[in-house]
Scaffold this motif. Sequence first.
Motif, PDB file in Angstrom:
ATOM      1  N   ILE A 221      66.588 -12.815   1.046  1.00 29.49           N
ATOM      2  CA  ILE A 221      65.616 -11.738   0.910  1.00 29.49           C
ATOM      3  C   ILE A 221      66.257 -10.591   0.127  1.00 29.49           C
ATOM      4  O   ILE A 221      67.397 -10.217   0.391  1.00 29.49           O
ATOM      5  CB  ILE A 221      65.172 -11.200   2.295  1.00 29.49           C
ATOM      6  N   THR A 222      65.532 -10.049  -0.851  1.00 29.39           N
ATOM      7  CA  THR A 222      66.005  -8.875  -1.581  1.00 29.39           C
ATOM      8  C   THR A 222      65.618  -7.622  -0.806  1.00 29.39           C
ATOM      9  O   THR A 222      64.435  -7.406  -0.520  1.00 29.39           O
ATOM     10  CB  THR A 222      65.378  -8.808  -2.984  1.00 29.39           C
ATOM     11  N   ARG A 223      66.604  -6.821  -0.439  1.00 30.19           N
ATOM     12  CA  ARG A 223      66.332  -5.564   0.273  1.00 30.19           C
ATOM     13  C   ARG A 223      67.180  -4.465  -0.344  1.00 30.19           C
ATOM     14  O   ARG A 223      68.402  -4.466  -0.206  1.00 30.19           O
ATOM     15  CB  ARG A 223      66.636  -5.713   1.771  1.00 30.19           C
ATOM     16  N   ARG A 224      66.524  -3.546  -1.021  1.00 25.08           N
ATOM     17  CA  ARG A 224      67.236  -2.440  -1.659  1.00 25.08           C
ATOM     18  C   ARG A 224      66.708  -1.116  -1.113  1.00 25.08           C
ATOM     19  O   ARG A 224      65.498  -0.891  -1.074  1.00 25.08           O
ATOM     20  CB  ARG A 224      67.092  -2.501  -3.185  1.00 25.08           C
ATOM     21  N   TYR A 225      67.627  -0.277  -0.685  1.00 25.24           N
ATOM     22  CA  TYR A 225      67.309   1.008  -0.077  1.00 25.24           C
ATOM     23  C   TYR A 225      67.807   2.143  -0.960  1.00 25.24           C
ATOM     24  O   TYR A 225      68.827   2.005  -1.638  1.00 25.24           O
ATOM     25  CB  TYR A 225      67.993   1.136   1.289  1.00 25.24           C
ATOM     26  N   TYR A 226      67.091   3.266  -0.927  1.00 19.33           N
ATOM     27  CA  TYR A 226      67.596   4.498  -1.516  1.00 19.33           C
ATOM     28  C   TYR A 226      68.052   5.395  -0.367  1.00 19.33           C
ATOM     29  O   TYR A 226      67.374   5.486   0.664  1.00 19.33           O
ATOM     30  CB  TYR A 226      66.507   5.216  -2.319  1.00 19.33           C
ATOM     31  N   ALA A 227      69.183   6.048  -0.560  1.00 21.11           N
ATOM     32  CA  ALA A 227      69.700   6.966   0.456  1.00 21.11           C
ATOM     33  C   ALA A 227      70.361   8.146  -0.237  1.00 21.11           C
ATOM     34  O   ALA A 227      71.006   7.992  -1.285  1.00 21.11           O
ATOM     35  CB  ALA A 227      70.702   6.252   1.365  1.00 21.11           C
ATOM     36  N   LEU A 228      70.185   9.317   0.353  1.00 18.09           N
ATOM     37  CA  LEU A 228      70.930  10.488  -0.095  1.00 18.09           C
ATOM     38  C   LEU A 228      72.074  10.674   0.886  1.00 18.09           C
ATOM     39  O   LEU A 228      71.851  10.791   2.098  1.00 18.09           O
ATOM     40  CB  LEU A 228      70.044  11.732  -0.123  1.00 18.09           C
ATOM     41  N   VAL A 229      73.291  10.679   0.361  1.00 15.76           N
ATOM     42  CA  VAL A 229      74.457  10.769   1.237  1.00 15.76           C
ATOM     43  C   VAL A 229      75.247  12.033   0.944  1.00 15.76           C
ATOM     44  O   VAL A 229      75.142  12.622  -0.139  1.00 15.76           O
ATOM     45  CB  VAL A 229      75.372   9.527   1.093  1.00 15.76           C
ATOM     46  N   LYS A 230      76.026  12.444   1.920  1.00 14.04           N
ATOM     47  CA  LYS A 230      76.845  13.644   1.781  1.00 14.04           C
ATOM     48  C   LYS A 230      78.078  13.325   0.953  1.00 14.04           C
ATOM     49  O   LYS A 230      78.679  12.258   1.090  1.00 14.04           O
ATOM     50  CB  LYS A 230      77.277  14.122   3.175  1.00 14.04           C
ATOM     51  N   GLY A 231      78.430  14.242   0.074  1.00 18.23           N
ATOM     52  CA  GLY A 231      79.648  14.089  -0.707  1.00 18.23           C
ATOM     53  C   GLY A 231      79.409  13.456  -2.066  1.00 18.23           C
ATOM     54  O   GLY A 231      78.381  12.819  -2.318  1.00 18.23           O
ATOM     55  N   ASN A 232      80.370  13.634  -2.934  1.00 23.80           N
ATOM     56  CA  ASN A 232      80.316  13.082  -4.286  1.00 23.80           C
ATOM     57  C   ASN A 232      81.110  11.777  -4.302  1.00 23.80           C
ATOM     58  O   ASN A 232      82.334  11.783  -4.255  1.00 23.80           O
ATOM     59  CB  ASN A 232      80.906  14.088  -5.282  1.00 23.80           C
ATOM     60  N   ILE A 233      80.424  10.662  -4.346  1.00 21.92           N
ATOM     61  CA  ILE A 233      81.101   9.361  -4.383  1.00 21.92           C
ATOM     62  C   ILE A 233      81.719   9.178  -5.764  1.00 21.92           C
ATOM     63  O   ILE A 233      81.020   9.223  -6.777  1.00 21.92           O
ATOM     64  CB  ILE A 233      80.113   8.219  -4.074  1.00 21.92           C
ATOM     65  N   LYS A 234      83.011   8.986  -5.808  1.00 20.05           N
ATOM     66  CA  LYS A 234      83.712   8.904  -7.093  1.00 20.05           C
ATOM     67  C   LYS A 234      83.405   7.613  -7.846  1.00 20.05           C
ATOM     68  O   LYS A 234      83.268   7.603  -9.065  1.00 20.05           O
ATOM     69  CB  LYS A 234      85.221   9.031  -6.858  1.00 20.05           C
ATOM     70  N   GLU A 235      83.296   6.501  -7.109  1.00 19.69           N
ATOM     71  CA  GLU A 235      83.030   5.216  -7.760  1.00 19.69           C
ATOM     72  C   GLU A 235      81.553   5.127  -8.165  1.00 19.69           C
ATOM     73  O   GLU A 235      80.669   5.651  -7.496  1.00 19.69           O
ATOM     74  CB  GLU A 235      83.362   4.051  -6.828  1.00 19.69           C
ATOM     75  N   ASP A 236      81.265   4.442  -9.254  1.00 15.12           N
ATOM     76  CA  ASP A 236      79.877   4.229  -9.664  1.00 15.12           C
ATOM     77  C   ASP A 236      79.199   3.168  -8.804  1.00 15.12           C
ATOM     78  O   ASP A 236      77.975   3.173  -8.648  1.00 15.12           O
ATOM     79  CB  ASP A 236      79.795   3.808 -11.133  1.00 15.12           C
ATOM     80  N   SER A 237      79.995   2.273  -8.254  1.00 17.89           N
ATOM     81  CA  SER A 237      79.450   1.240  -7.374  1.00 17.89           C
ATOM     82  C   SER A 237      80.563   0.735  -6.470  1.00 17.89           C
ATOM     83  O   SER A 237      81.748   0.982  -6.723  1.00 17.89           O
ATOM     84  CB  SER A 237      78.859   0.071  -8.179  1.00 17.89           C
ATOM     85  N   GLY A 238      80.163   0.036  -5.422  1.00 15.79           N
ATOM     86  CA  GLY A 238      81.161  -0.483  -4.503  1.00 15.79           C
ATOM     87  C   GLY A 238      80.536  -1.371  -3.447  1.00 15.79           C
ATOM     88  O   GLY A 238      79.310  -1.527  -3.385  1.00 15.79           O
ATOM     89  N   THR A 239      81.383  -1.956  -2.612  1.00 16.57           N
ATOM     90  CA  THR A 239      80.939  -2.824  -1.527  1.00 16.57           C
ATOM     91  C   THR A 239      81.665  -2.426  -0.243  1.00 16.57           C
ATOM     92  O   THR A 239      82.881  -2.234  -0.258  1.00 16.57           O
ATOM     93  CB  THR A 239      81.224  -4.298  -1.845  1.00 16.57           C
ATOM     94  N   VAL A 240      80.890  -2.290   0.821  1.00 11.90           N
ATOM     95  CA  VAL A 240      81.481  -2.052   2.135  1.00 11.90           C
ATOM     96  C   VAL A 240      81.375  -3.366   2.910  1.00 11.90           C
ATOM     97  O   VAL A 240      80.280  -3.842   3.194  1.00 11.90           O
ATOM     98  CB  VAL A 240      80.760  -0.936   2.907  1.00 11.90           C
ATOM     99  N   ASN A 241      82.514  -3.951   3.178  1.00 12.19           N
ATOM    100  CA  ASN A 241      82.568  -5.212   3.927  1.00 12.19           C
ATOM    101  C   ASN A 241      83.318  -4.921   5.221  1.00 12.19           C
ATOM    102  O   ASN A 241      84.550  -4.958   5.264  1.00 12.19           O
ATOM    103  CB  ASN A 241      83.281  -6.282   3.099  1.00 12.19           C
TER     104      ASN A 241
END
Length: 306
Positions: A165-185
Amino acid sequence: METIEIIVDEQDNERVDAFLASELDDVSRSYIKKLIKKDLVRVNDKKVKPKYIVSQGDIIVVQLPEPKKLEIKPEDIPIEIVYEDEDVAVVNKPQGMVVHPAPGHHSGTLVNALLYHLDSLSSINGIIRPGIVHRIDKDTSGLLMIAKNNNAHNKLSEQLKEHTITRRYYALVKGNIKEDSGTVNAPVGRHPVDRKKMAVTNKNSKNAVTHFTVLERFGDYSLIEAKLETGRTHQIRVHMKYIKHPIVGDPVYGSKNQKFKLNGQLLHAKVIGFNHPRTDEYMEFDSELPEHFQRVLNVLEKDRAK
């Protein structure tokens, strides 16, 4: 009466009531205590007390009484039905709406609205959750698949298990994330101290993977798209807190300082895609950000332009 057998696979020095509350979905610790007092929970075929500490190799047998039959009534609550055919529907749940009834909370839910607006719903998940294949939190807005019959329910559930299933969410998070993309495993399970919360933990947890992409930066905030590979309870909220970028407005995992006077986290299930249970055709749906989410982005845009 349903009988469930659980074998403790590791030593974790946890009370049996807390252990079972984390192992069994939608069963509270207080309810487990009641079952123990009624001798409906046995460890190694012996009666125990709630404070019993489980050990590796313990065989726990739980007898769950049949739930009391609840009368869930259709309610004329306005909902946005994005798509509907004879097998499935896709709805856009507003922030603040609970997905399905629970003990002590039998009205005003998405299920009450679905019973009014749709001509049929699957029955696999019982009287409390007709049509509900998956859930999003009360204060998360966005798209949900609804099964209108049991065949559709089984087919959609299988896709969820296979992570197709494709599930994509938009979220506003605190702080400036330095990476343009990443994975939390990082595995997610019940919080070891606060059982109402989830946490990244290696104890009684399940594999959890979230991919994220930064869409826009607003100084102290980042707008991200999060794509779920797995679907654990509170997964995105827990993972973003884990990397020290909690979701703005999150009353459980976020900052207590509320700058934008929000009623919940800025997390929106924006895109959902699945293979149709009858035709196997891939279908994908997109939704606009809700007003409360867009309002905050507009404020940040104006601040950035100063």
